[in-house]
Design a protein around this motif. Structure first.
Motif, PDB file in Angstrom:
ATOM      1  N   UNK A 109      12.064 -15.469 -22.784  1.00  0.00           N
ATOM      2  CA  UNK A 109      12.653 -15.317 -21.449  1.00  0.00           C
ATOM      3  C   UNK A 109      14.063 -14.721 -21.528  1.00  0.00           C
ATOM      4  N   UNK A 110      14.976 -15.295 -22.321  1.00  0.00           N
ATOM      5  CA  UNK A 110      16.292 -14.646 -22.420  1.00  0.00           C
ATOM      6  C   UNK A 110      16.221 -13.227 -22.980  1.00  0.00           C
ATOM      7  N   UNK A 111      15.303 -12.979 -23.899  1.00  0.00           N
ATOM      8  CA  UNK A 111      15.169 -11.614 -24.432  1.00  0.00           C
ATOM      9  C   UNK A 111      14.830 -10.620 -23.334  1.00  0.00           C
ATOM     10  N   UNK A 112      14.033 -11.072 -22.376  1.00  0.00           N
ATOM     11  CA  UNK A 112      13.519 -10.126 -21.377  1.00  0.00           C
ATOM     12  C   UNK A 112      14.564  -9.734 -20.338  1.00  0.00           C
ATOM     13  N   UNK A 113      15.660 -10.518 -20.250  1.00  0.00           N
ATOM     14  CA  UNK A 113      16.578 -10.331 -19.132  1.00  0.00           C
ATOM     15  C   UNK A 113      17.216  -8.940 -19.106  1.00  0.00           C
ATOM     16  N   UNK A 114      17.752  -8.508 -20.269  1.00  0.00           N
ATOM     17  CA  UNK A 114      18.429  -7.204 -20.291  1.00  0.00           C
ATOM     18  C   UNK A 114      17.445  -6.093 -19.940  1.00  0.00           C
ATOM     19  N   UNK A 115      16.233  -6.193 -20.499  1.00  0.00           N
ATOM     20  CA  UNK A 115      15.213  -5.181 -20.208  1.00  0.00           C
ATOM     21  C   UNK A 115      14.857  -5.188 -18.730  1.00  0.00           C
ATOM     22  N   UNK A 116      14.713  -6.395 -18.204  1.00  0.00           N
ATOM     23  CA  UNK A 116      14.302  -6.538 -16.816  1.00  0.00           C
ATOM     24  C   UNK A 116      15.343  -5.934 -15.879  1.00  0.00           C
ATOM     25  N   UNK A 117      16.601  -6.290 -16.096  1.00  0.00           N
ATOM     26  CA  UNK A 117      17.662  -5.770 -15.224  1.00  0.00           C
ATOM     27  C   UNK A 117      17.719  -4.249 -15.286  1.00  0.00           C
ATOM     28  N   UNK A 118      17.707  -3.718 -16.495  1.00  0.00           N
ATOM     29  CA  UNK A 118      17.823  -2.270 -16.644  1.00  0.00           C
ATOM     30  C   UNK A 118      16.610  -1.567 -16.053  1.00  0.00           C
ATOM     31  N   UNK A 119      15.420  -2.133 -16.294  1.00  0.00           N
ATOM     32  CA  UNK A 119      14.203  -1.468 -15.818  1.00  0.00           C
ATOM     33  C   UNK A 119      14.081  -1.558 -14.301  1.00  0.00           C
ATOM     34  N   UNK A 120      14.481  -2.683 -13.719  1.00  0.00           N
ATOM     35  CA  UNK A 120      14.438  -2.782 -12.253  1.00  0.00           C
ATOM     36  C   UNK A 120      15.363  -1.741 -11.641  1.00  0.00           C
ATOM     37  N   UNK A 121      16.511  -1.535 -12.279  1.00  0.00           N
ATOM     38  CA  UNK A 121      17.439  -0.508 -11.792  1.00  0.00           C
ATOM     39  C   UNK A 121      16.858   0.876 -11.979  1.00  0.00           C
ATOM     40  N   UNK A 122      16.307   1.119 -13.174  1.00  0.00           N
ATOM     41  CA  UNK A 122      15.708   2.425 -13.464  1.00  0.00           C
ATOM     42  C   UNK A 122      14.571   2.715 -12.485  1.00  0.00           C
ATOM     43  N   UNK A 123      13.898   1.667 -12.052  1.00  0.00           N
ATOM     44  CA  UNK A 123      12.807   1.852 -11.098  1.00  0.00           C
ATOM     45  C   UNK A 123      13.297   2.513  -9.804  1.00  0.00           C
ATOM     46  N   UNK A 124      14.487   2.111  -9.349  1.00  0.00           N
ATOM     47  CA  UNK A 124      15.025   2.754  -8.141  1.00  0.00           C
ATOM     48  C   UNK A 124      15.301   4.233  -8.407  1.00  0.00           C
ATOM     49  N   UNK A 125      15.843   4.528  -9.595  1.00  0.00           N
ATOM     50  CA  UNK A 125      16.082   5.939  -9.943  1.00  0.00           C
ATOM     51  C   UNK A 125      14.789   6.728  -9.865  1.00  0.00           C
ATOM     52  N   UNK A 126      13.761   6.180 -10.542  1.00  0.00           N
ATOM     53  CA  UNK A 126      12.526   6.941 -10.652  1.00  0.00           C
ATOM     54  C   UNK A 126      11.802   7.021  -9.322  1.00  0.00           C
ATOM     55  N   UNK A 127      11.853   5.941  -8.554  1.00  0.00           N
ATOM     56  CA  UNK A 127      11.243   5.990  -7.233  1.00  0.00           C
ATOM     57  C   UNK A 127      11.894   7.066  -6.380  1.00  0.00           C
ATOM     58  N   UNK A 128      13.179   7.309  -6.623  1.00  0.00           N
ATOM     59  CA  UNK A 128      13.874   8.343  -5.865  1.00  0.00           C
ATOM     60  C   UNK A 128      13.678   9.716  -6.500  1.00  0.00           C
ATOM     61  N   UNK A 129      12.930   9.778  -7.607  1.00  0.00           N
ATOM     62  CA  UNK A 129      12.603  11.071  -8.196  1.00  0.00           C
ATOM     63  C   UNK A 129      13.476  11.493  -9.362  1.00  0.00           C
TER      64      UNK A 129
END
Lengths: 316, 525
Positions: A15-35
């Protein structure tokens, strides 16, 4: 050691390992959703990690020391958003190739963080970092309590951000615009949406979340800073967005899967299982490649204009 | 989108717009009032779409003014245009495929945008109101990618009206519709015209004639004609549009029709979504005939052409060509067997856009001894080949070293046709060979196809243009939902009869023949 205890240990670590990945990927998702795909995510994480460490480190002896961690997180968010804007300037306004610009940003963030660290700090130094907060009541639940409810504030934040990001993306006007802009920017434009403005906003938000992810690494996970602290997690985050089919829940699943593999390989070493250490370290990365290769291509739901700069006056 | 008085007049004066190397609009002046349908007619590249994008605020004019109700306006984005009641239905639909109909509308309705809350129910309600009022049935909860082209067209109309448009710009709205759907749309538009103003862009002159009150003709970015539609014949308008009299050639019948050349038996092919798009298709092409394949796009034409060219795996069935089964052969084997192919998407499948004209002309033969020796290309041969074909096919390009992608659609098509025909194929598959091509080039391409027919080549012509199919074919096969519904001699074909067949209905002239499937309209209810 019982099997149940082994699983418990693996999950408690995952669970703690996943946090950095999760935060960065959730943010990256907005980038990619916007193209826009931002390969510079890794570099932003480096800078976020550096500032997240540097601010409390500098304030250690000052009257502000109590707010050190909070200010560090604020600085990481700010530098992430700023780097997102730089990336937007290059890729949205100047319409440079996103792949190349992302690699450039990654190298900039990585190099700058390392250089600044050596200049201002030098050797390995720890910070107090953020302590775990056991949630009263919930943390006493057998098994689940330890896995989910005995972490620091940023971990809880990251987990709560999963539904929050989902809501933002699917239930708010801004999310609607983000999805439209990444899939059919010209359609969005004809509906009076400012394509560039939305992409700037998405890149700022994505950058800030990558910065936060970096701060988590230095403040919560390692409680120190070094050049290779981020270790390519930014790139894994980008891959997780594809893996998660651009949905926050899918990304959570991907982040957990990767982290479980990582914590499993660490646990294997602790348990002293005879298995070449190098192969064990490869395990999570191999997993990501395999999963990405096998993932079903459901382009229908994804941002189909991903990676393409939008130019209103470009003719069909 | 309220507040301002409803639009009653739009006036353009001296609109000029340059793109690098092109003068797209050259001092255009136009006027349209409420209750009026203005047809804007012109060939491809005449500047129609550019002009409309200027009205919508997507492009900025280099000079000229736009007046709404006598007041000068400057639109910086389509939002500004909508605020004054001007809306556009684009030729390429402006719908986000992975969002629902209601979400697509909600994008543009700013009053539904609240902080952290999107009023999607409000959008759905608005859609239901408008779709009832104008009798345009639409399901607000459907995803765009699930809808047929005709349905998407309705969604576009409803969306534009929901956004408050009272002046509608329709950019080639019938280009993807069946003849029935087209007639239906024209009737609807006529009904709507009394309370709206409509600018109708088309190069189909019979539609212009049926719908519009006035017509303006654009050529090379300038208005060359303004007049009342009722006073002018389509042929007159066609001549004004192209700058010369246009006589599209016709297949006069006769000629020797040889034996079966290509025989397709029980062909089954899957589409992009994995469903069976061709479901037991049977067809026979004879030497020396043009076999027209009519049908609404999306009924398997693309998949059929892909399968014939070896670009899509064949699930089952046979493609017999010269005694050999070509199903699942590689494109190279099919090319060598003597099959010529003019693909649907000329920009990406027909040519390599960044390659020069001369290189595109040898794309299929570069490895032949004629063009290469010891793994080196023979430059002189390639040059003289290109010069000869340029002459013979009237390819208009600055030089044969020009990048092919920079040519106009008609000239790109001539490059492809030159390559395919000069290879001396036994059969030629031409998919939408004149789609979006101006009438001059269209005339030339038709002549070329008929000339090859006389030489004994079997030509399969896949097209949605009934005019084209009826003019060129010896026999016409109607494709519907992946099957050939009927093959009839061209002399027996009429627009109405083909239109009914294309909609999947039983042929009225031969009762009992061809089992009718569910009518196309019924599936949408």
């Amino acid at each position: 050691m019982s099997a149940e205890l082994m699983i418990y240990n693996v999950l408690c670590l995952a669970v703690p390992f996943s946090v950095a990945l999760l935060l960065a990927a959730l943010g990256e998702n907005f980038n990619q959703r916007a193209g826009v795909f931002n390969l510079g995510c890794d570099g932003i994480m480096c800078m976020g990690a550096f500032l997240g460490f540097m601010v409390p480190f500098t304030l250690k002896a000052s009257p502000w020391a109590a707010y050190g961690n909070l200010l560090g997180i604020g600085a990481a968010l700010a530098v992430g958003a700023a780097m997102g804007v730089v990336f937007a300037l290059v890729t949205v306004t100047f319409r440079a190739s996103q792949g190349i610009a992302g690699i450039g940003l990654q190298m900039l963030g990585w190099g700058l963080a390392g250089t600044l660290f050596r200049h201002f700090v030098g050797g390995v130094t720890g910070v107090e970092g953020m302590a775990a907060i056991a949630i009263p009541g919930l943390s006493k639940i057998p098994f689940l309590g330890g896995v989910l409810f005995n972490h620091n504030a940023l971990t809880y934040t990251a987990l709560l951000l999963v539904p929050a990001c989902w809501f933002l993306l699917y239930k708010t006007p801004w999310g609607l615009k983000v999805r439209a802009v990444g899939t059919h920017p010209r359609a969005a434009d004809t509906m009076g949406i400012h394509v560039d403005r939305i992409r700037y906003q998405a890149l700022m938000l994505g950058g800030a979340m990558a910065g936060l992810a970096g701060a988590y690494l230095s403040l919560c996970q390692a409680k120190m800073f070094s050049d290779d602290l981020v270790a390519g997690r930014g790139f894994i985050a980008v891959a997780l967005v594809y893996f998660g089919r651009w949905s926050p829940l899918g990304i959570l699943g991907g982040a957990l899967l990767f982290s479980i593999a990582q914590s499993f390989q660490l646990s294997m070493q602790v348990w002293g299982i005879k298995f070449p250490y190098e192969f064990a370290v490869m395990l999570p990365y191999v997993l990501v490649i395999v999963v990405l290769a096998l993932a079903r291509k459901a382009r229908q739901l994804g941002p189909t204009d991903l990676g393409k700069p939008y130019n209103r006056e470009m003719r069909f | 989108m309220t507040a301002l008085e409803p639009i009653s007049e739009l006036k353009l004066e001296g609109i000029t717009k340059r793109f690098p190397g092109v003068l797209a609009c050259d001092g255009i002046s136009l006027q349209v009032r409420r209750g009026e349908v203005l047809a804007l007619v012109g060939e491809n590249g005449a500047g129609k779409t550019t002009l409309m994008n200027i009205i919508m605020g997507l492009y900025r004019p280099d000079s000229g003014t736009i007046h709404v109700n006598g007041e000068e306006v400057h639109f910086h984005s389509p939002g500004d245009a909508y605020a004054r009641g001007i809306g556009m239905v684009h030729q390429h639909f402006m719908l986000v495929p992975n969002m629902t109909v209601a979400e697509n509308l909600a994008l543009g309705l700013k009053e539904l945008h609240h902080f952290m809350n999107l009023d999607i129910k409000g959008a759905a309600k608005r859609i239901r109101e408008v779709s009832e009022r104008y009798e345009l049935p639409v399901n607000p909860d459907a995803y765009i990618w699930q809808l047929s082209v005709g349905e998407q067209q309705r969604v576009e109309l409803v969306k534009t009206l929901c956004l408050g448009a009272r002046l509608l710009i329709l950019d080639e709205p019938t280009s993807a519709l069946t003849p029935q759907e087209t007639d239906d749309l024209i009737v609807r538009l006529q009904r709507m015209a009394s309370e709206l103003a409509i600018i109708f862009i088309s190069h189909k002159l019979n539609e212009v004639k049926a719908l519009s009150d006035r017509v303006s003709i654009l050529r090379h970015g300038a208005v060359v004609f303004n007049g009342q539609t009722a006073n002018h014949e389509p042929s007159e308008l066609a001549a004004l549009m192209t700058g010369h009299d246009v006589v599209l050639p016709r297949n006069e019948g006769s000629g020797v029709q040889g034996e079966a050349l290509l025989s397709v038996q029980n062909l089954c092919v899957r589409g992009d979504r994995g469903n069976l798009v061709l479901d037991g298709l049977n067809l026979e092409l004879r030497a020396g005939e043009v076999l027209g394949m009519a049908g609404v796009s999306g009924n398997g034409q693309r998949e059929f052409a892909d399968a014939l060219a070896g670009l899509r795996p064949v699930e089952s069935g046979q493609i017999l060509f010269g005694g050999k089964d070509l199903a699942n052969c590689t494109p190279r084997e099919i090319i060598h067997a003597g099959m010529g192919y003019v693909p649907e998407d000329r920009q990406t499948e027909g040519i390599v856009p960044s390659f020069s004209v001369k290189d595109n002309l040898i794309l299929k033969d570069f490895a032949e001894p004629r063009f290469s020796k010891m793994a080196f290309l023979r430059k002189k041969e390639i040059d003289s080949n290109a010069e000869a074909l340029k002459e013979r096919f009237d390819i208009r390009c600055p030089s044969t070293s020009t990048a092919t992608g920079s040519l106009s659609g008609g000239n790109i098509q001539k490059v492809i046709l030159a390559r395919e025909i000069s290879r001396g194929p036994k059969a030629l598959v031409a998919v939408y060979p004149t789609r979006g091509i101006d009438m001059g080039a269209q005339e030339f391409i038709h002549e070329q196809l008929l000339a090859r027919r006389r030489e004994g080549i079997g030509i399969l012509l896949i097209s949605e243009e009934l005019e084209e199919v009826m003019n060129l074919s010896d026999r016409i096969a109607v494709i519907y939902k992946g099957k050939i519904l009927k093959v009839l001699p061209a002399v027996e074909a009429t627009r109405e009869r083909l239109g009914i067949l294309m909609a999947g209905l039983a042929d009225p002239d031969t009762p009992g023949d061809a089992q009718a499937e569910v009518p196309a309209g019924a599936a949408h209810e």
